[in-house]
Every structure is written in structure tokens, then in C-alpha cells.
Enzyme design. Structure first.
Site, PDB file in Angstrom:
ATOM      1  N   GLY A 237      46.945  18.909 -30.380  1.00 24.08           N
ATOM      2  CA  GLY A 237      47.534  19.101 -31.707  1.00 24.08           C
ATOM      3  C   GLY A 237      48.211  20.456 -31.811  1.00 24.08           C
ATOM      4  O   GLY A 237      49.034  20.818 -30.969  1.00 24.08           O
TER       5      GLY A 237
ATOM      6  N   GLY B 157      55.434   8.972 -41.448  1.00 21.00           N
ATOM      7  CA  GLY B 157      55.629   7.809 -40.590  1.00 21.00           C
ATOM      8  C   GLY B 157      55.597   8.183 -39.122  1.00 21.00           C
ATOM      9  O   GLY B 157      55.459   9.350 -38.764  1.00 21.00           O
TER      10      GLY B 157
ATOM     11  N   ASP C 180      52.348   9.939 -29.357  1.00 18.83           N
ATOM     12  CA  ASP C 180      53.322   8.986 -28.801  1.00 18.83           C
ATOM     13  C   ASP C 180      54.690   9.644 -28.648  1.00 18.83           C
ATOM     14  O   ASP C 180      55.406   9.377 -27.679  1.00 18.83           O
ATOM     15  CB  ASP C 180      53.447   7.758 -29.706  1.00 18.83           C
ATOM     16  CG  ASP C 180      52.132   7.012 -29.842  1.00 18.83           C
ATOM     17  OD1 ASP C 180      51.310   7.078 -28.908  1.00 18.83           O
ATOM     18  OD2 ASP C 180      51.925   6.373 -30.894  1.00 18.83           O
TER      19      ASP C 180
HETATM   20  O1  RIB Z   1      49.626   6.268 -32.231  1.00 21.27           O
HETATM   21  C1  RIB Z   1      50.021   5.838 -33.508  1.00 21.27           C
HETATM   22  C2  RIB Z   1      50.001   4.355 -33.600  1.00 21.27           C
HETATM   23  O2  RIB Z   1      48.684   3.910 -33.427  1.00 21.27           O
HETATM   24  C3  RIB Z   1      50.450   3.788 -34.921  1.00 21.27           C
HETATM   25  O3  RIB Z   1      51.830   3.548 -34.978  1.00 21.27           O
HETATM   26  C4  RIB Z   1      49.610   2.548 -35.067  1.00 21.27           C
HETATM   27  O4  RIB Z   1      50.375   1.374 -34.924  1.00 21.27           O
HETATM   28  C5  RIB Z   1      48.539   2.650 -33.996  1.00 21.27           C
HETATM   29  O5  RIB Z   1      48.748   1.734 -32.994  1.00 21.27           O
HETATM   30 NA    NA Z   2      55.281  11.893 -38.448  1.00 23.46          NA
END
Ligand code: RIB
Ligand code: NA
Length: 309
Positions: A224, A293, A256
Site C-alpha cells: 500500500g 472504482g 491489480d
Molecule cells: O482486486 C479488486 C477486485 O477484486 C474487484 O474488482 C472485485 O471484482 C474483486 O474481484
Molecule cells: Na480506485
């Protein structure tokens, strides 16, 4: 057509509620905003790589339903190849119920649905792409057998592999470590995999060494606001890669964004030192936490400083 980054992984429809705090068991609280977004760790990583300029393909399964149709359109709009995106009538498109608190932290329940029906047959159909890519990326929101098989198919063909063991499982098959050129997870996942607490950069270094010993070529533990720790088998001393301080609005999917960026750098700058790739991926993920988001917050190449390219 040649593809740089192939992601074998999940698609989820994110159903997001923003609330002052996360509710306790049995409690109902008022939230202040609700929205639906495109998520799932696999697809998020693929979309971030595409936004940085990688040629990407997604190997995944969605339902033959409204959410699935919409998801395929999302890939097309983002320039992600849908040649290996399949639809099934046997299960619904994956869904994630997400609550985000005022500190930008989250709690998530996923119902993987169609994602769990992605199997060996689908990998066979994508074989040529998996074996010719520059990098293949997998997570754990599809069946672990499918993820492991995909990593092994790539590795046998000298394609670089990134494995993100998320969400983590305590009994992860030993083969995953050997099949990972980069084993990249966050602090809580590292904790679950090793049974050792990760509360500091030093802890992350120690736990990273333990993961490295299990057979991966390199390990990255994301921390983080503290950035990440990078370890490589050729020089196993843990290297802390700090990041810039930002105000988090929503950290969902920041990991991600980091992994998608890493995949992009491996594909486009294969000789760049891993620590430098991690430093740049940290900065890209830091952009993502500053808006709400997951995919909606991922930056495009045109919005980023040119020094990152
Ligand atoms: O890593 C974040 C994701 O984890 C979200 O978009 C949600 O769908 C979960 O799979
Ligand atoms: Na975000």
C-alpha cells in the site's frame, strides 16, 4: 495478430456501496453512494496493461446474461482481444459485492460463477496465444487448476509468468511457486501463505525470502502506501521500493493496477531492472487510489508523465 500480455483470469461485475465505515455482523448502516463497475482481478490487470499501451488478450468466461454481454463490450471498447472470451449458460457472470469506507478501505465478497467454469479446454483453444505472448498473468479467482496449467503452458515456452495469488488460499499447490517468474501478492496474502505476520517493511522482506525459497524466480510484496518489497533469486537481499504519498479515495483494485503495469513493463521493456519496473508500477497504482472504482480509476498512457515510458 501478436499479443504481448495474455491474462487468464476473472471478470466480475462490481456492485459498490460507499459508506462511512464497514458494517459489523448483523448491522445495517446507511451508505451514501452506489455504483456498478467492471471488475475482477484478471480483467482489471488486463485493462490496466492495455491502457498503458500493451496489446492484450483475455482468456476468461462470463455468463450468457446482461452482465456478460456488457463485459464483452467493455473489453472491445478497451481494445482487449475477446478471441478467448467465452460465454456460458451454465452459470452467471461473476459478481463482487464491495463496501468502501471513508478511509478508502474495502471489504469484498465475490461469487465467481462463470469464472469457475474456465478450464483446460479453454486453455487449449488459447494455446497459441499463451505460448507466443511476452507475459502471461494469472490470479486465483478462477479454478486454481486452470491458473496453474496456464502458468505451466507459458513457462514451458519461455514466456514470462506473473502470478498473483489473490484471493489467497492457505493450501496453495507448491507448483505455483515453481511456475512463477514473478510471484506478486499483498501483505495479507503473504501472511496467509506463510503464517507469518507482515506489519512492516522488514517483515515483508523476511516473508518474501520464505516465498522465494519455495521456488519462484522473484517475489514482490505490495505494501500500500509503503510501496513494495522486491526479491530476486539471483540477488535475494530484499529491496524496499517506496512510493509517493497520496490521499486515498478508493484503494479497491490498486494491486491489480500495479500488476497490469508490471505486465506492460515486462512486455515493452524486458531488460529494465525489476526494481525500476516496480517503482513505476507503484506510481501508476498510486494514481488509481485517488479516484473511485477499479477500472474507472486506472490511468491511460496519455495521462501519465512521459518519464514512465
Ligand atoms: O482486486 C479488486 C477486485 O477484486 C474487484 O474488482 C472485485 O471484482 C474483486 O474481484
Ligand atoms: Na480506485
Amino acid at each position: 495478430e501478436e499479443v504481448d500480455v495474455v491474462v487468464v483470469g476473472s471478470c466480475m461485475t462490481d456492485l459498490v456501496s460507499q459508506a462511512p465505515r464497514l458494517p459489523k455482523a448483523g448491522e445495517t448502516i446507511h451508505g451514501h453512494r452506489f455504483f456498478i463497475g467492471f471488475g475482477g482481478k484478471g480483467a482489471n490487470q488486463c485493462i490496466q496493461a492495455a491502457r498503458l499501451g500493451a496489446k492484450t488478450a483475455m482468456v476468461c468466461k462470463v455468463g450468457k446474461d446482461f452482465f456478460g454481454d456488457n463485459y464483452i463490450q467493455n473489453f472491445k471498447d478497451s481494445g482487449v482481444s475477446t478471441a478467448f472470451v467465452e460465454q456460458t449458460a451454465e452459470a452467471a457472470t461473476g459478481a463482487a459485492s464491495i463496501i468502501v469506507n471513508d478511509a478508502g478501505e474495502n471489504a469484498i465478497v465475490i461469487v465467481a460463477g462463470a469464472n469457475m467454469l474456465l478450464g483446460k479446454e479453454e486453455l487449449q483453444r488459447a494455446q497459441a496465444a499463451l505460448e507466443k505472448a511476452k507475459v502471461v498473468v494469472c490470479q486465483l479467482e478462477v479454478s486454481p487448476d486452470t491458473s496453474l496449467k496456464a502458468l505451466q503452458m507459458a513457462q514451458q515456452n519461455h514466456v514470462k509468468t506473473i502470478f498473483n495469488p489473490a484471493p489467497a488460499i492457505s493450501d496453495l499447490h507448491a507448483g505455483f511457486y515453481k511456475a512463477s517468474d514473478i510471484f506478486c501478492c499483498n501483505e495479507s496474502e503473504a501472511e496467509l501463505l506463510t503464517g507469518c505476520p507482515v506489519a512492516s517493511v522488514e517483515d515483508a522482506g523476511r516473508v518474501g525470502l520464505e516465498l522465494l525459497k519455495r521456488g519462484c524466480a522473484s517475489v514482490i510484496i505490495t505494501l500500500g502506501p509503503q510501496g513494495c518489497v522486491v526479491l530476486q533469486s539471483k540477488d535475494p537481499a530484499p529491496k524496499h521500493v517506496p512510493t509517493t504519498k497520496v490521499t486515498s479515495v478508493d484503494t479497491t483494485g490498486a494491486g491489480d493496477s500495479f500488476i497490469g503495469a508490471l505486465a506492460f513493463y515486462i512486455a515493452h521493456y524486458p531488460t529494465m531492472p525489476l526494481e525500476e519496473m516496480a517503482r513505476r508500477a507503484n506510481l501508476i497504482a498510486a494514481v488509481s487510489v485517488q479516484t473511485t472504482g477499479t477500472q474507472t480509476s486506472y490511468p491511460f498512457k496519455k495521462d501519465l508523465p512521459t518519464e514512465l515510458f
